[in-house]
Motif scaffolding. Sequence first.
Motif: not given
Length: 534
Positions: A20-25, A86-90, A94-96, A468-471
């Motif tokens: 699941v972590g390999d997919y974008g939004l 959880i307080d960051n969009t990335r 991923r949770l969703r 989905v990218f680091p800041k």
Amino acid sequence: MNNWIKYIFLAYLLFGTILVGDYGLSMDEPVQRKHGIVAFEYVNELIGFYPDLPNLTVEHLPNYDHRDYGMLFQMVAYGLELALGIDNTRDIFRLRHLMVFVLFWAAAWVFYGILYRRFKSVPLALAGVLMLVLSPRIFGNSMYNPKDIPLLCWFVFAFYTHTRFMDKKDKYGPVLHGLACALAIGSRVVGVVWPLISLGYLLCHVIFQRSSKTELMLHIKRTTFYLLFLLAFTFILWPVLWEEPIGGFIHSFNSMKQFRWYAELLYLGEMVQSTELPWHYIPVLISVTTPLAILSVICSGLLVMFRKAWTYKLKLFTNATLGQDTVALGAALIPLLAVILFGSVLYNGWRHLYFIYPFLVYLGVLGIDALINVYRRKRSNLIVKIFAVGLLGLATWDIGNTVYFLIRYHPHQSVYFNFLAGDVEKNFERDYYGMSYKEGLSKLLERYPDKILKIYSLDFIGRINTMVFPKHEAERLVFVDSIEEAEFFMTLFTFRSRQEYQKYNQNEYPYNQPIDFAVKVKDYRTLQVYRLEQ
């Protein structure tokens, strides 16, 4: 359930959790999260889960423009996000994604149980699950799609609980079926098809079986309990009904019957209005995006059911096994025919009808079972043997190609087309959901390190994929509001007007600019990046 089957499902769970972590939004995810926040804040004001929680929106659910959407899944996802801190969009998305996949995994397990109970065969039940899971479009969407996959899952649960509702000895059947149908309705109002199917089938069952007075009273009692629990659960799980139950439901039903989306879609090489889609739009899309082996057995299953209807007639409503097959046929065809007859507005592709796919697969298993029975009866015939070997060989070849596609083009499974599609780039939209943006933006970051990248696109999906990218990487991806400011132009080839499509076909600016790179699946592009020369 055999232990080795449990291990297969456990492996699938672990495998999906990693993937699941390999997919974008996708384009729906941020707005679906907002729907969940609006619903959660409304419930929180009334119940007070988090009394000190500040509101992130100014919306009030009963007046919210998008209140016709089912928001239970989105509301639970936001609640879990708060509970886990959880307080960051990335990590939020991923949770969703993980929640979507786990729900689909649970539905696949339940689907296995439905098939095993019906066919009393582990290979047939497993074949059905594999057809459900390995169809590339469903596989890809099961990793992230927050709207269409939960609805598919609720429909599977409703089918399972329907069989329990029809079992007069199952005292929990009415309760469970009421809950499952409420979950489907609360996800999207099209879920009302389940009460209609269940009650319609039960009425035919009572009439044609000529039930005794005792049996009739038992059916009435169970149906009353079912309706009471259905109404109660629907009201509880769908907060938009709390202030105005009837008005809220009617608003949602009317809105979803003719949804407020007006654009043009590329279909069979022509741009067509979303409000004027031809009747064959959905059948064609299903045909060109489903592996041919699966498509073939689905067609076989449909023929089997039509033959059964001709042969058994009223027994379709009095025999438990035939009745289950009949309900599956209804769950597959009634929504499809309703969309065609009502001329419903649809978004791109057939994702709004993904919930009928498990029932098409069920019919496919019926088709496989029928072919096996024919072979057993006539296996002494040389022609039958040759035909069976040839059919098995073609199916194996197609399944092998499908598995290869899933691996080779990961994580772009949701843009799968079979060879019936012909020239894909000419005939159909590809990545309307925008999943190619993550790979496209990653490549752009790699090709131009330490550079601020000014990008223009015709949609907002690239902009949301920066989340989905680091800041430090996201800050280099700057989406500008006009093409004059941009250094790069990104396109998914999803044209929303004939004018834009004409610009592309005539190679006008910006489509005449140098191509930096493209994301390709098989021989068709899903995203392309142009380097703009001002």
